[in-house]
Design a protein around this motif. Structure first.
Motif, PDB file in Angstrom:
ATOM      1  N   SER A 150      68.719  14.116  43.346  1.00 37.76           N
ATOM      2  CA  SER A 150      68.428  14.851  44.822  1.00 37.76           C
ATOM      3  C   SER A 150      67.689  13.903  45.545  1.00 37.76           C
ATOM      4  O   SER A 150      68.024  13.890  46.853  1.00 37.76           O
ATOM      5  CB  SER A 150      67.431  16.131  44.182  1.00 37.76           C
TER       6      SER A 150
ATOM      7  N   ASN B 196      69.421  12.731  49.163  1.00 41.55           N
ATOM      8  CA  ASN B 196      68.628  13.047  50.399  1.00 41.55           C
ATOM      9  C   ASN B 196      68.302  11.724  51.129  1.00 41.55           C
ATOM     10  O   ASN B 196      68.231  11.750  52.384  1.00 41.55           O
ATOM     11  CB  ASN B 196      67.347  14.102  49.972  1.00 41.55           C
TER      12      ASN B 196
ATOM     13  N   LYS C  17      72.073  15.908  55.523  1.00 41.02           N
ATOM     14  CA  LYS C  17      71.864  16.699  54.352  1.00 41.02           C
ATOM     15  C   LYS C  17      72.700  16.393  53.274  1.00 41.02           C
ATOM     16  O   LYS C  17      73.780  15.436  53.388  1.00 41.02           O
ATOM     17  CB  LYS C  17      72.379  18.154  55.060  1.00 41.02           C
TER      18      LYS C  17
ATOM     19  N   TYR D 178      72.649  23.742  50.158  1.00 40.81           N
ATOM     20  CA  TYR D 178      71.768  22.654  50.295  1.00 40.81           C
ATOM     21  C   TYR D 178      71.173  21.927  48.915  1.00 40.81           C
ATOM     22  O   TYR D 178      70.606  22.842  48.299  1.00 40.81           O
ATOM     23  CB  TYR D 178      71.010  22.291  51.248  1.00 40.81           C
TER      24      TYR D 178
ATOM     25  N   ASP E 159      68.413  19.982  47.973  1.00 36.71           N
ATOM     26  CA  ASP E 159      67.096  19.414  48.746  1.00 36.71           C
ATOM     27  C   ASP E 159      66.239  18.549  48.066  1.00 36.71           C
ATOM     28  O   ASP E 159      66.598  18.350  46.627  1.00 36.71           O
ATOM     29  CB  ASP E 159      66.345  20.835  49.090  1.00 36.71           C
TER      30      ASP E 159
ATOM     31  N   LYS F  26      58.799  15.684  47.937  1.00 36.88           N
ATOM     32  CA  LYS F  26      58.414  15.919  49.316  1.00 36.88           C
ATOM     33  C   LYS F  26      56.980  15.417  49.629  1.00 36.88           C
ATOM     34  O   LYS F  26      56.655  14.563  50.569  1.00 36.88           O
ATOM     35  CB  LYS F  26      58.589  17.342  49.943  1.00 36.88           C
TER      36      LYS F  26
END
Lengths: 351, 351
Positions: free
Chosen positions: A228, A232, A326, A338, A340, B19
């Motif tokens: 992921s 991304n 995306k 999506y 993420d 993130k």
């Protein structure tokens, strides 16, 4: 002067800069990493380069330090070698800096250093400089290793910014094994299966991809944050959309099982010997056939494609096309969502 | 996406590869170390070299992380810059890899990173790659930093093996300050004096020595193990005898006082911005005058001389002349003793 092998555990004096440290370095590190540059005993190694080189660093804090498929030493070499390899660079020279907790068993240290030496041989890489620090009991958890590396770039222009519409996305093997192996070791799970980390030196495969003249646009090992995170990052950096077919992504039954049990996504789990490569459509079969020659990569697969055009900086289309930047995952049931960037704690001390 | 500045302390998720980690890296590290190579976000930095380069590594575990005259960030930059400088190499590029304990204050991290950025500017050095690991509370003591560095060699053939009979040994300033400052901070001593660490970036001085064409045979910063460790390493590696006049070695009254109080020898105490250089007799005055232009090095002094000839490998004289490989200290009272490599615990976590 006594050999360090008379000592059973690391003591503070082994990091003091005096006699005991000299013994430790010579008996353990120089012995295992034996090469002329390291033996020079200067403050820095002298290396020769003509052209572009890659330079990278990683600290390793994995817990536990021994796990199915590897240990912190193997990981510390493979991890930095792989960072160089992913830039199309030959992993020539590494540094090795250790932080050791007082009381750490010297036998364990030797095992880890031997594991590093074995892993170095797989890519003909040499450790040419190092550093040893010892901290009092309780100030670190066993052993941390930093490796930094340099090597000449054989295949330039591999970059997160180079993905183009039509590129095929290939994964080198089944994903999530390292994360799953660490989780298993930590939870003390004894599965019937023989799940082990994918921890491996990727240079031999990358070297063959370069030799076969595969037109590599982007290449990245899927470590922390897993598949992921890499996809991304690529989608954002190249301002493209990446579409992935879920059923095309190889995942072992053991990893699937652990993910169901603990609520993880295989796409988010860390790998330490699994990489993703983006190549033009007409290079994909060639890349796959090179990769599948290696026994760990027999399940190498095309998992998706880049589908949106790059947008030039001065274009106003970027905001209109909301798929750019995306990653879209197409499920086996015909729906799409999506994929993420992972968020939250995931697995601490995975590498 | 929230800024990391909303968080007060480091959490495990800041090291998870998702993130939160991306935010931390961008808000804190990219912000402070701002440069085009680092911003590329590849797995490794791409650098260009033609010729010989120096490559070195050091991990920093100093406790406390803030001390009179510096902090772990200043130390981490100066330490690796100095290792390159001591090989006659321009400190061009550094890596920065941090291991942070969960719960570490983000304000402190910012202060340390700002301190690194300030120190980098002094030698025009850039941090071009990095890594961030977070370990659970109790698994590390605050913060550890590894910096590795590369830079082109401007003055070749500086080596521990190059000392020759007749060479003058020069020390750049008064010795033992870093060790004494850490000891003071740890013991909570509040001396009336303003004793602070010598922690400093040595490249500006070395650059001038090279520009002045000083014939540098050997050069080394006297870190862990202090002056004793460096001189002994040189004497052994070059198979010469080094004779030092005790009263010629600059030591501040504060350092002398602390040494008497704690039973240390100033010669064994660590320095972090003090170096020793060996030059031919007829280059010594030139070297001194260059060094003394820098305000911290006004006490730069010739402290001794190399007195025994090198012995060729096939000669049998080596064993007859028992002074070779030794360092002799001449005391102010006319007596002489060997200055040996330090032994024992000294000060743990000095750097």
């Amino acid at each position: 002067m006594n050999s360090v092998t008379n000592d059973k555990v690391i003591q503070l004096s082994h990091g003091g800069g005096g006699k005991e440290m000299n013994r430790l370095i010579k008996d353990i590190f120089f012995n295992a990493f034996d090469n002329a540059i390291l033996q020079n005993e200067e403050d820095a190694a002298v290396l020769h380069f003509d052209g572009n080189i890659a330079f990278t660093t990683d600290s390793f804090t994995v817990a536990p330090i021994f796990f199915a498929g590897g240990d912190i030493g193997k990981l510390a070499v493979a991890g930095t070698v792989n960072d160089l390899a992913m830039m199309g660079a030959e992993p020539q020279y590494l540094s090795c800096s250790v932080i050791i907790e007082e009381g750490f068993e010297i036998e364990k240290l030797k095992t880890i250093v031997a594991s590093m030496a074995r892993e170095l041989k797989k890519s003909n890489t040499r450790i040419v400089c190092g550093d040893t620090k010892v901290v009092p009991k309780g100030c670190a958890d066993g052993l941390f290793i930093n490796t930094s590396g340099v090597g000449r770039i054989l295949k330039p222009k591999i970059s997160v910014k180079n993905l183009e519409a039509g590129d095929c996305i290939i994964v080198s093997r089944d994903i999530g094994r390292h994360g799953a192996a660490i989780l298993m070791a930590r939870e003390g799970l004894a599965l019937e299966s023989e799940l082990s980390s994918d921890c491996a030196n990727l240079w031999p495969i990358v070297e063959q991809l370069i030799a076969a003249n595969v037109d590599i646009h982007a290449m990245r090992d899927a470590t922390r944050g897993g598949l992921s995170a890499v996809l991304n990052e690529w989608a954002k950096a190249s301002n493209v959309c990446i579409e992935v077919k879920e059923e095309a992504v190889p995942v072992s039954d053991e990893v699937k099982g652990l993910c169901e049990l603990y609520g993880f996504e295989p796409f988010d789990l860390a790998n330490e010997g699994t990489f993703i490569v983006a190549v033009p459509d007409d290079n994909a079969e060639k890349a796959l056939s090179v990769m599948q020659q290696f026994c760990h990569c027999q399940s190498a697969s095309i998992i998706g494609q880049v589908t949106a055009d790059k947008v030039t900086a001065d274009s106003n289309n970027a905001k209109e096309n909301s798929q750019q930047g995306k990653v879209i995952l197409h499920t086996p049931w015909g729906s799409a969502r999506y994929l993420d960037v992972p968020q939250g704690e995931l697995l601490p001390r995975i590498c």
